[in-house]
Scaffold this active site. Structure first.
Site, PDB file in Angstrom:
ATOM      1  N   ASP A 198      31.158 -15.452 -35.025  1.00 46.81           N
ATOM      2  CA  ASP A 198      30.718 -15.067 -33.473  1.00 46.81           C
ATOM      3  C   ASP A 198      30.528 -13.471 -33.499  1.00 46.81           C
ATOM      4  O   ASP A 198      31.620 -12.641 -33.628  1.00 46.81           O
ATOM      5  CB  ASP A 198      31.400 -15.659 -33.387  1.00 46.81           C
ATOM      6  CG  ASP A 198      32.151 -17.746 -31.990  1.00 46.81           C
ATOM      7  OD1 ASP A 198      30.839 -17.544 -33.496  1.00 46.81           O
ATOM      8  OD2 ASP A 198      31.695 -17.281 -31.129  1.00 46.81           O
ATOM      9  N   ARG A 217      23.515 -24.390 -35.965  1.00 46.85           N
ATOM     10  CA  ARG A 217      23.872 -22.640 -35.482  1.00 46.85           C
ATOM     11  C   ARG A 217      23.806 -21.687 -37.284  1.00 46.85           C
ATOM     12  O   ARG A 217      24.880 -21.506 -36.808  1.00 46.85           O
ATOM     13  CB  ARG A 217      24.982 -22.475 -35.055  1.00 46.85           C
ATOM     14  CG  ARG A 217      25.096 -23.401 -33.867  1.00 46.85           C
ATOM     15  CD  ARG A 217      25.481 -22.979 -32.166  1.00 46.85           C
ATOM     16  NE  ARG A 217      25.526 -22.901 -30.712  1.00 46.85           N
ATOM     17  CZ  ARG A 217      26.356 -22.891 -30.033  1.00 46.85           C
ATOM     18  NH1 ARG A 217      27.705 -21.802 -30.127  1.00 46.85           N
ATOM     19  NH2 ARG A 217      26.438 -23.106 -28.710  1.00 46.85           N
ATOM     20  N   ASP A 265      36.314 -23.838 -33.438  1.00 46.65           N
ATOM     21  CA  ASP A 265      35.352 -23.072 -32.503  1.00 46.65           C
ATOM     22  C   ASP A 265      34.383 -22.578 -33.544  1.00 46.65           C
ATOM     23  O   ASP A 265      33.670 -23.567 -35.117  1.00 46.65           O
ATOM     24  CB  ASP A 265      35.761 -22.288 -31.886  1.00 46.65           C
ATOM     25  CG  ASP A 265      34.509 -22.228 -30.647  1.00 46.65           C
ATOM     26  OD1 ASP A 265      34.064 -22.739 -30.353  1.00 46.65           O
ATOM     27  OD2 ASP A 265      34.654 -20.629 -30.105  1.00 46.65           O
ATOM     28  N   ASP A 268      40.184 -19.119 -29.179  1.00 51.43           N
ATOM     29  CA  ASP A 268      38.880 -20.245 -29.297  1.00 51.43           C
ATOM     30  C   ASP A 268      38.820 -20.231 -30.668  1.00 51.43           C
ATOM     31  O   ASP A 268      39.034 -22.235 -30.537  1.00 51.43           O
ATOM     32  CB  ASP A 268      37.687 -20.031 -29.299  1.00 51.43           C
ATOM     33  CG  ASP A 268      37.622 -19.416 -27.847  1.00 51.43           C
ATOM     34  OD1 ASP A 268      37.593 -19.423 -27.023  1.00 51.43           O
ATOM     35  OD2 ASP A 268      36.255 -18.192 -27.386  1.00 51.43           O
TER      36      ASP A 268
END
Length: 439
Positions: free
Chosen positions: A264, A316, A260, A236
């Site tokens: 994560d 985020r 991205d 990604d």
């Protein structure tokens, strides 16, 4: 016409299904017996790492922070480059920094993590491995001396760097368990190529790197251990991707501009601490839990502490699903949409952070809840305790404010209010450490 619509529907359904499968397998092109066994072992490790009383961990964390602040009252962030004597301003840094002998006792770092990732040992019980070659040319048979060769070794390793270097990864860097990447003493950049993947492994420490300008890898045949070469789909473009992994500590990393996410953590990953990092120039900074439909992330427990969320960030920081997230003593000086968000009833405890809202009147709210109406999200536990809210910032709390907890309010907030954040995060990001000198 009806046939055309059906074909179009079928195409989008098939595409969505393929994307879901790709996410669940995290770009494993062939989910062979080796990856199946790793997945089983990782699930077992995650259940063992899960703490049944996460608030006990937050209490222990806050006590340590309180002790580190005794006798201090500095609240100002000095934006100029610091050139004075060594200062270690939070309990993680005080564990190892400001000692001239740090380079001779590098593995002391493994004792210093706090929060949910506090038991992470990385390569503490392994030998040192020195990266001497910045190239990354052969994905199936990595060259000795390269970072890729080091991280796929079966044995524990404490990986360091001989000199300053920029490493452009041709494909995602797949790590094995019990590894420490320790960039102290060198200026090391992972940049202009693929990022780092921590998948179905445990006990990984990543410290001191600059990670920026990460792009998606094309996939293909990549060696993921000494004993196995696997087929990967395109990656990604995450800076660091944590997938089904436990006991992970990311500390003093400078990150920006990845295709991205910057970091994560998904698919049942847990026992994670992200600390002392400096994040800039990015849209979707951190994602914890990738799917509203995957309740395996209920065991996710993450500590986000002493980080500086700086210029050019949008949203985020983090965005959470399902699990328990302790967001403590971070400095939020920039965002364009929101700072902390989530869906699927995560528990978010925000303590002693500084939130400086942007000028936009529509972006003053720190929090954002998705895919749920007020009748649902009002039941989610999102608490703001001791946060410093500036320039009109406001945190919408939810959940039962009178819920009894196994610690006192003094342990949690009073010794470390948001006014202390500038001191605690003063040296966030990669440090300029040189052997023989205090770091």
């Amino acid at each position: 016409m009806e046939t055309s619509k059906f074909n179009q529907f079928f195409f989008f359904f098939f595409f969505a299904f393929a994307m879901m499968i790709s996410t669940l397998r995290a770009h494993i092109g062939e989910f062979d017996e080796v990856w199946q066994q790793r997945a089983k072992e990782a699930e077992k490790a995650a259940l063992e790492a899960y703490h049944p009383d996460p608030e006990k961990v937050t209490r222990q964390f806050n006590i340590r922070v309180a002790k580190s602040l005794e006798g201090t009252n500095s609240t100002r962030r000095n934006l100029r480059k610091y050139t004075g004597p060594c200062l270690a301003t939070n309990p993680i840094d005080r564990c190892w920094r400001c000692k001239k002998s740090w380079a001779k006792n590098r593995k002391r770092l493994a004792k210093c993590a706090l929060g949910f990732g506090r038991k992470t040992i990385g390569g503490k019980y392994g030998k040192y491995y020195v990266v001497t070659d910045a190239s990354d040319e052969d994905m199936e048979n990595p060259k000795r001396g390269t970072l890729r060769y080091a991280v796929i070794q079966k044995r524990p390793l404490w990986i360091i760097f001989k000199r300053d270097m920029i490493i452009r990864l041709n494909q995602e860097l797949l790590m094995t368990s019990y590894k420490t990447i320790d960039a102290r003493g060198a200026n090391v950049h992972i940049a202009y190529g693929a990022g780092i993947t921590i998948q179905f492994v445990k006990h990984v420490i990543i410290h001191g790197l600059h990670i920026h300008d990460i792009v998606a890898g094309n996939g293909g045949s990549i060696r993921d251990s000494i004993e196995h070469v696997g087929l990967r789909t395109a990656s990604d473009g995450d800076g660091i991707s944590i997938f089904g992994s436990t006991h992970v500590w990311i500390d003093h990393i400078s990150m920006s501009n990845c295709k991205d996410g910057l970091i994560d953590a998904i698919q049942g990953s847990t026992a994670i601490t992200i600390s002392n990092c400096h994040f800039t120039h990015h849209n979707e900074v951190m994602l914890f839990g990738a799917s509203d439909g995957f309740d395996g992330d209920k065991i996710m427990q993450v500590t986000v502490a002493f980080n500086h969320f700086g210029r050019g960030l949008i949203q985020r920081m983090p965005r959470c699903r399902w699990g328990f997230f302790h967001v403590v003593n971070n400095d939020y000086t920039h965002w364009l949409m929101y700072a902390i968000g989530g869906s699927q009833h995560p528990t978010i405890i925000s303590q002693g952070n500084r939130f400086i809202a942007p000028p936009d009147l529509d972006a003053k709210e720190v929090t954002k809840r998705d895919y749920a109406g007020p009748d649902q999200w009002k039941q989610w536990t999102w608490r703001s305790e001791g946060d410093l809210l500036m320039n009109g910032a406001f945190f919408v709390q939810s959940g039962n404010p009178t819920k009894k907890r196994p610690y006192s309010r003094k342990d949690m907030i009073k010794a470390k209010p948001g006014t202390f954040v500038t001191r605690l995060t003063r040296f966030a990001g990669s440090l300029n450490c040189r052997p023989g000198k205090k770091c």
